[in-house]
Design an enzyme around this catalytic site. Structure first.
Site, PDB file in Angstrom:
ATOM      1  N   LEU A  59       0.838  -1.257  -0.082  1.00  0.00           N
ATOM      2  CA  LEU A  59      -0.220   0.065  -0.037  1.00  0.00           C
ATOM      3  C   LEU A  59       0.950   1.413   0.099  1.00  0.00           C
ATOM      4  CD1 LEU A  59      -2.567  -1.040   2.589  1.00  0.00           C
ATOM      5  CD2 LEU A  59      -3.020  -1.001   0.235  1.00  0.00           C
ATOM      6  N   ASP A 113       4.866  12.726  13.488  1.00  0.00           N
ATOM      7  CA  ASP A 113       5.058  12.745  11.941  1.00  0.00           C
ATOM      8  C   ASP A 113       3.596  12.947  11.514  1.00  0.00           C
ATOM      9  OD1 ASP A 113       6.100  12.411   9.630  1.00  0.00           O
ATOM     10  OD2 ASP A 113       5.841  10.393   9.435  1.00  0.00           O
TER      11      ASP A 113
END
Length: 749
Positions: free
Chosen positions: A423, A542
């Site tokens: 993915l 992040d």
């Protein structure tokens, strides 16, 4: 009745219909038949379908059969053969004298051919039928004239013999070779005034030999017959094979397995398929291999032999217990029996070898299995498996508790981690799509190796993250510790990332302002929850659109929180290496190497900028002053040019106040000093207030700020014109790397 049957047989005998073939007869997109008559190339019904004008066949499907255009177009064709023959229905010449002698009938006939066509001299016979009839045949052959004739005489019907055509009632003579023109006239020797009912006419015709068998009834029933079949030979051109081969452009034998030959009658040349090939040699790839093995009459293999077809040939192979070449009656001879003792000895030796090999293989597989299990156990312990089990045992069992998966489960779920199941990739690992045994679709993250010194921290974090229960957080379902790199199993979100929607022109149109504001609010609530409401505070580290997933209702799902803690850190590089994604990285972290909750606030501010501008945080294809979205945003904000960088998909009078507030909020989040930034709780409250139509001020917007907000939405003549200012050349970083690439400390400002 007998006469009618004979006439029918005469007409049907020459009608040769080609059997079904497995090869093409005509050129592509050309008709290969006219009614029931096959039309093989070089013949054709249109200019594109025939080789030359003399092979043009006219076809009126309402008045079949077809006819040759260049010749007498009233003469029907009933067969065209690739062997070089045309069968047609030719007129009968007649000379009739009636009983009362008051009238008579005289019909002559003529065959006149052009280049490439001649009268077949072996298949045809010149025939006369009558009891007082003679006929003369004249014509051209080899550029000279010829003449021949025949006489048929009889006194009564009793003189005639069925099937005999030797002069009594019927006379036949052969056709000379190379004849291109034939003229026939029939006459009688006497001037009849009284004739018998069986002798009323004389007939003369060229007929296909196999299509006519004389009968006594022919003296009367031929009166009602106008045509009989005759055979005409055809060829290509009028030159030899050697002459034709020198002119490649017009050479007709174009099939790879064809050959040229000289016909025995007439001029020119013909083409045929080589031995063991069949088809139309006048077409490219027209000659195809014959499978001799399908027809016993085509091969000479012994009844015990195996016939194998080859291109242009076949082979015969005898079974193992036979000797010989497999050809003919004696091609396979049974081998004499061997000594039984020797056979048993050989069988015993072979069986022993097989058993030994089988034992070695089984032993090898068992050792390999044990080694694999030891390796999995080693990785399990190395990655803190026992520690995780102990911590899970200390907690009360619940359905939401993290699951420890085996490596075989996840290998099966991802088709052994096949590339087609990937993915995405990032600095912290690779994400695969997987389907578990219970048919749940999951996302499996293959992290890089965990630092052994941080095993306890890693295990604690897995336990903590698995307990996070928030509808806008991607749920951690479990992990696998039996591999060298830990595998984390998350729920699967099916609508892609926020980044894939924002930076795709078609998808971005679907994200209207209300949807974007909803996504920003849900993301802010998640970060606020992680910072202040979770049992153990978690810094995401992040925050970026790539880590914000969307489900089918465009509900935000934050993923990869705490992921940076899974990355091993070499303490020797702690002061020189940074972790994160440039464009979203807290500038204060670049100096202190310390990530705090305010680092997530800065990153979220960049996400807000992407939502309102549709631009990427870092754009390498833009001018240098526009590469860093954060720096460029602060510049245009200072120059009062905000509208120039807003995403046109969200700009509208009804949205501008909210957009201005969000832009102001983003500016506050981008403060260089962390202590000057709001907390995520304050940011979430402000965004939630916008959705609820309220202003939840956190004491950062004063009167002066209100004026600044108003200046952000200044519209000149209905937003049709904006001023331009000079861009500063020192906006952004000179050297930056894409997703998750560690950079030296001195790589940023």
């Amino acid at each position: 009745m007998q006469a009618s049957i004979l006439v029918m047989i005469i007409f049907t005998l020459p009608t040769l219909v080609l059997s079904s073939q497995n090869f093409p007869l005509s050129k592509e997109n050309c008709d290969d038949s006219c009614g029931d008559i096959r039309i093989p190339f070089p013949f054709g019904t249109t200019k594109e379908c025939y080789l030359a004008i003399q092979f043009w066949v006219t076809c009126n499907r309402t008045t079949t059969p077809p006819k040759l255009f260049w010749w007498n177009t009233t003469i029907p064709i009933i067969d065209i053969s690739l062997e070089g023959q045309i069968t047609l229905l030719q007129r009968i010449a007649k000379d009739c004298y009636h009983l009362n002698a008051s009238s008579s009938l005289s019909i002559d006939t003529r065959i006149e051919l052009t280049t490439s066509f001649t009268v077949n001299y072996t298949a045809n016979r010149f025939t006369i039928v009558g009891c007082d009839a003679y006929a003369l045949v004249s014509g051209n052959r080899l550029d000279r004239t010829f003449m021949t004739g025949c006489t048929a005489m009889c006194s009564s019907r009793d003189d005639l013999t069925e099937g005999s055509c030797a002069g009594v009632g019927c006379c036949q003579t052969p056709i000379p070779q190379n004849v291109t023109t034939v003229g026939i006239r029939v006459n009688s020797y006497s001037n009849y005034t009284d004739v018998s009912d069986f002798n009323t006419c004389g007939y003369a015709f060229v007929v296909k030999d196999s299509a006519f068998n004389f009968s006594k009834d022919n003296l009367t029933n031929l009166l009602d017959v106008t045509r009989l079949p005759a055979v005409i030979d055809w060829a290509i051109g009028n030159g030899t094979c050697e002459q034709a081969e020198r002119n490649a452009d017009s050479y007709a034998c174009v099939s790879a397995n064809s050959q040229c030959y000289k016909p025995t009658n007439g001029y020119g040349y013909r083409c045929r398929c080589k031995d063991r090939f069949e088809g139309n040699p006048y077409l490219p790839k027209g000659c195809r291999d014959i499978n001799e093995c399908l027809n016993e009459s085509l091969h000479n293999c012994n009844k015990h032999a195996l016939c194998t077809n080859e291109i242009g040939n076949y082979t015969c192979t005898c079974p193992d217990n036979y000797d010989g070449d497999g050809m003919g009656v004696d091609g396979c001879r049974e081998k004499p029996p061997k000594d039984t003792k020797i056979t048993f000895v050989l069988i015993g030796i072979a069986s022993g070898i097989i058993c030994l090999l089988l034992g070695i293989i089984l032993l090898y597989l068992d050792l390999k299995r044990r080694s694999h299990n030891k390796m999995k156990q080693k990785f399990f312990l190395q990655n803190g498996g026992n520690m995780l089990r102990e911590k899970l045992a200390m907690r009360e069992a619940s359905p939401d508790m993290v699951t420890i998966f085996s490596s075989s489960e996840l290998q099966k779920a991802t088709n052994n981690f096949h590339d087609s199941m990937i993915l995405g990739r990032g600095g912290f690992g690779t994400v695969y799509k997987g389907v578990l045994a219970d048919r749940r679709t999951v996302a499996i993250k293959r992290s890089i190796r965990v630092d052994p010194t941080q095993i306890e921290q890693f295990i604690n974090e897995v336990v903590v993250l698995s307990q996070i229960n928030h509808r806008n957080v991607v749920t951690l379902l479990g992990c696998c510790l039996e591999t060298d790199a830990p595998l984390l199993v998350y729920e699967f979100i099916n609508n892609g990332t926020l980044s894939s929607h924002l930076h795709n022109e078609a998808k971005a149109r679907i994200l209207d302002w209300n949807t974007r504001l909803k996504i920003a609010t849900e993301t802010a609530e998640v970060l606020s929850y992680l910072h202040s409401s979770a049992s153990t505070p978690i810094i995401h580290r992040d925050v970026k659109p790539d880590n914000i997933l969307l489900d089918h209702t465009f509900t935000a799902k934050v993923s990869d929180f705490g992921a940076s803690r899974l990355v091993p850190v070499d303490l020797a590089q702690l002061s020189t290496m940074v972790q994160g994604t440039f464009g979203y990285l807290d500038p204060e972290y670049m100096q202190t190497n310390q990530l705090t909750e305010k680092s997530d606030v800065y990153s979220f501010g960049v996400v807000l900028l992407e939502l309102v501008t549709g631009r990427r945080a870092l754009s390498f294809d833009r001018p240098i002053e526009e590469k860093s979205l954060a720096n460029y945003f602060l510049y245009v904000l200072k120059q009062d040019l905000l509208l120039e960088i807003l995403d046109e998909n969200i700009v509208g009078l009804e949205n501008m106040e909210q957009i201005s507030v969000v832009s102001k909020l983003a500016k506050e989040c981008l403060n260089v000093r962390g202590e000057d930034r709001p907390s995520m709780k304050e940011v979430a409250m402000e965004l939630e207030g916008l959705i609820l139509g309220e202003r939840h001020s956190w004491a950062r917007i004063n009167v002066h700020d209100e004026e600044e907000v108003e200046s952000l939405i200044r519209i000149d003549d209905g937003m049709s014109h904006f001023g331009n200012g000079d861009m500063s050349s020192n906006v952004g970083y000179d050297s930056i790397s894409r997703d998750h690439i560690p950079l030296p400390m001195n790589g940023g400002r």
